[in-house]
Design an enzyme around this catalytic site. Structure first.
Site, PDB file in Angstrom:
ATOM      1  N   ASN A   8       4.186  -9.200   8.191  1.00 18.23           N
ATOM      2  CA  ASN A   8       3.131  -9.559   7.252  1.00 18.23           C
ATOM      3  C   ASN A   8       3.063 -11.080   7.219  1.00 18.23           C
ATOM      4  OD1 ASN A   8       1.469 -10.051   5.095  1.00 18.23           O
ATOM      5  ND2 ASN A   8       2.485  -8.617   3.707  1.00 18.23           N
ATOM      6  N   ARG A  89       0.132  -6.429   9.287  1.00 21.54           N
ATOM      7  CA  ARG A  89      -0.803  -6.308   8.177  1.00 21.54           C
ATOM      8  C   ARG A  89      -1.956  -7.290   8.419  1.00 21.54           C
ATOM      9  NH1 ARG A  89      -0.854  -8.989   2.320  1.00 21.54           N
ATOM     10  NH2 ARG A  89      -2.560  -7.748   1.509  1.00 21.54           N
ATOM     11  N   HIS A 178      -5.963  -3.979  -0.728  1.00 25.49           N
ATOM     12  CA  HIS A 178      -4.819  -3.154  -1.160  1.00 25.49           C
ATOM     13  C   HIS A 178      -4.903  -1.718  -0.616  1.00 25.49           C
ATOM     14  CE1 HIS A 178      -4.041  -5.702  -5.036  1.00 25.49           C
ATOM     15  NE2 HIS A 178      -3.300  -6.128  -4.038  1.00 25.49           N
ATOM     16  N   ARG A 239      -6.688 -14.910 -11.175  1.00 25.39           N
ATOM     17  CA  ARG A 239      -8.104 -14.714 -10.822  1.00 25.39           C
ATOM     18  C   ARG A 239      -8.888 -14.110 -11.976  1.00 25.39           C
ATOM     19  NH1 ARG A 239      -6.666 -11.314  -5.532  1.00 25.39           N
ATOM     20  NH2 ARG A 239      -4.822 -12.551  -5.094  1.00 25.39           N
ATOM     21  N   VAL A 329       3.359  -5.196 -12.082  1.00 22.57           N
ATOM     22  CA  VAL A 329       3.012  -4.912 -13.481  1.00 22.57           C
ATOM     23  C   VAL A 329       2.936  -3.401 -13.692  1.00 22.57           C
ATOM     24  CG1 VAL A 329       1.310  -5.265 -15.314  1.00 22.57           C
ATOM     25  CG2 VAL A 329       1.677  -7.062 -13.593  1.00 22.57           C
ATOM     26  N   ASN A 332       6.305  -1.811 -13.861  1.00 22.53           N
ATOM     27  CA  ASN A 332       7.299  -2.302 -14.827  1.00 22.53           C
ATOM     28  C   ASN A 332       6.816  -2.518 -16.254  1.00 22.53           C
ATOM     29  OD1 ASN A 332       9.610  -2.736 -13.002  1.00 22.53           O
ATOM     30  ND2 ASN A 332       8.182  -4.132 -11.999  1.00 22.53           N
ATOM     31  N   GLU A 382       4.130  -0.853   1.032  1.00 24.16           N
ATOM     32  CA  GLU A 382       3.120  -1.113   2.061  1.00 24.16           C
ATOM     33  C   GLU A 382       3.752  -1.191   3.454  1.00 24.16           C
ATOM     34  OE1 GLU A 382       1.850  -4.087  -0.807  1.00 24.16           O
ATOM     35  OE2 GLU A 382      -0.186  -3.856  -0.028  1.00 24.16           O
TER      36      GLU A 382
END
Ligand code: ADP
Length: 400
Positions: A8, A89, A178, A239, A329, A332, A382
Site C-alpha cells: 500500500n 492497493r 474504501h 474533512r 472510530v 472503538n 483491507e
C-alpha cells in the site's frame, strides 16, 4: 505455502504485509514513513519481534529497497517465502477497472491517466507499483482498486445533477472509496451470521479518520457516501464531507480564497479538527463528557451526518439485515455508535448498551436479541482482502 505480498504505497508512506494464504497468517508487516523528508521512520514486525530505525528515504524506489533489506535482515527471507503475487492497493480505477487486474504496461498507463481524478493517491500508488515490478520482475502484480466495489452503483446513484456534457467530458461522477473494506466487512458479516452473502442487505459504516458509509445489497454496493473524491459524505477527522458548494464561491469572492486554499480548508482544516481543535474522536468524546461545548457540538454535527446516511441507506435497501461498524472510530467508539443509533427502535434497530461497551477482539454483535437489524462490529482488514483478490486474479489456489 502460497504467499502474497501486499503493498500500500501512499504519498509519504509505504505499508506492506507478507501473508501466508492457506490460513491467512501475517508472516511479517512493515511501515516506511516520511518518504522524501529529511528523516524517515522504518518499522518491521515479525511475530512479537519489532525492528525500528530512522534514516533518510529519498523516494518510493528507495523505500522498496529498504523493505527488501528488512526482509533480508529480520526475515522471513524472500527466498524461503517466495511470494507468488504482489497485490497493490490503488485508490482510483474510474469506470475502467471493475475488479482486481493483473498489471502490465497498459494498466500502468491507465492508472497514470486516472491521476487527475485522485491526485493525492494514484501517483504514489503507481510509484509503488513501478518500484515493486522492478524488484519482483518475475511474478504477477495485481491492482486492487478502492473504487471497484462501487462500479455496481446505478447511473442514478452515481451521476451528479451537473450539466451532463461537462460531467462526461471531465469524468465527473461518484466513484466512492474504501471499497475493499466495504466488501471485506459485508462479506465477513454474512459469514459471521451464517447468511448467504447474495441475500444480505448491509449498511457498512467505515469510520476512521477518513469515513464512508455504504449500502450493500446482496454483495453489491448500491450507494456510498464518498463521491468523485474522498471529500464527500460524512464529517471526517479533518474533512468537511458534504457542504453546499456555494460556500466555496462565497469564500472565494468575499475572502479571496484560492482553489488551493479551499482545497486545504475543506480537506485538512475542517471536520472534527476544524470544529473542535482535534481530529481524534477519543479526545473529542472525552472533552464533550467533561462539558466542553465546542467538543459537544462537534460530536453532534458528526453524528447528525452519520444518522442522515444511515437513514438514507435503510431506505435504499428497503430495510437492512445488518449495520456493520468498522474503522478506528467504528470499531472503538462506544459513544459514537450509541449516539448514531439512538431512537431507531421503531426501525428495528436496537443497540444493546452493555454489548456496545464490552471490548473484545474479532467480530462481535452489539444489538439486542430482539433487534430486527443485527448490529455488528467487524474489524476491517483491507490487506487480507487485497491478498485474496490478488490471488484470485492470478488463479493460484490459496493452499498448494
Ligand atoms: P484511517 O482513516 O487513517 O485509516 P483509522 O481507521 O485508523 O484511520 O482511525 C483512526 C481514528 O480512530 C483516530 O483518529 C481516532 O479518532 C479513532 N480512534 C482510535 N481508537 C479509538 C478509540 N479507542 N475510541 C474512539 N476513537 C478511536
Amino acid at each position: 505455502m502460497t504467499v502474497v505480498l501486499v503493498v500500500n504505497s501512499g504519498s509519504s508512506s509505504l505499508k506492506y504485509q507478507l501473508i501466508e494464504m492457506s490460513d491467512e497468517r501475517v508472516l511479517a508487516s512493515g511501515l516506511i514513513e516520511r518518504i522524501g523528508e529529511a528523516s524517515g521512520v522504518v518499522t518491521h514486525k515479525r511475530g512479537d519481534e519489532r525492528a525500528e530505525r530512522e534514516l533518510e528515504i529519498g523516494d518510493h524506489d528507495a523505500a522498496f529497497d529498504i523493505m527488501m533489506q528488512n526482509f533480508a535482515e529480520h526475515g522471513p527471507s524472500m527466498d524461503d517465502a517466495k511470494p507468488v503475487v504482489v497485490g497493490h492497493r490503488i485508490v482510483q480505477g474510474g469506470r475502467r477497472f471493475y475488479g482486481p487486474t493483473i498489471i502490465d504496461e497498459k494498466v500502468e498507463m491507465d492508472i497514470e491517466e486516472l491521476i487527475p481524478l485522485a491526485p493525492l493517491h494514484n501517483g504514489p500508488n503507481l510509484a509503488g507499483v513501478r518500484a515493486a515490478r522492478r524488484v519482483f520482475a518475475n511474478i504477477p502484480h495485481v491492482a486492487v482498486f478502492d473504487t471497484a466495489f462501487h462500479t455496481t452503483l446505478s447511473d442514478a446513484a452515481s451521476y451528479y445533477a451537473l450539466n451532463r456534457e461537462v460531467a462526461d467530458k471531465y469524468r465527473v461522477r461518484k466513484y466512492g472509496a474504501h471499497g475493499t473494506s466495504h466488501k471485506y466487512v459485508s462479506e465477513a458479516a454474512a459469514e459471521f451470521l451464517d447468511r448467504p452473502y447474495d441475500e444480505l442487505r448491509t449498511v457498512v459504516l467505515h469510520i476512521g479518520n477518513g469515513a464512508s458509509a455504504c449500502a450493500v445489497d446482496g454483495g453489491k454496493s448500491i450507494d456510498t457516501s464518498m463521491g468523485m473524491t474522498p471529500l464527500e459524505g460524512l464529517v471526517m477527522g479533518t474533512r468537511t464531507g458534504d457542504i453546499d458548494p456555494a460556500v466555496l464561491f462565497h469564500l472565494h469572492r468575499k475572502a479571496g480564497y484560492s482553489v488551493d486554499d479551499l482545497d486545504r480548508l475543506l480537506n485538512k482544516q475542517s471536520g472534527l479538527l476544524g470544529l473542535t481543535g482535534t481530529n481524534d474522536v477519543r479526545d473529542v468524546t472525552a472533552r464533550a463528557a467533561a462539558g466542553d461545548e465546542a467538543a459537544e457540538l462537534g460530536l453532534e454535527i458528526y453524528v447528525h451526518r452519520l444518522r442522515h446516511y444511515i437513514g438514507s441507506y435503510l431506505v435504499a435497501l428497503q430495510g437492512a439485515d445488518v449495520i456493520a461498524w468498522c474503522g478506528g472510530v467504528g470499531e472503538n467508539s462506544v459513544e459514537v455508535r450509541k449516539r448514531a443509533l439512538a431512537g431507531m427502535e421503531w426501525l428495528g434497530v436496537e443497540l444493546d448498551a452493555e454489548r456496545n461497551e464490552a471490548r473484545r477482539d474479532g467480530i462481535r454483535e452489539i444489538s439486542t436479541d430482539s433487534s430486527r437489524v443485527r448490529i455488528l462490529v467487524v474489524p476491517t482488514n483491507e490487506e487480507i482482502e487485497i491478498a485474496r483478490q490478488s490471488l484470485e486474479a492470478t488463479g493460484v489456489p490459496a493452499a498448494q
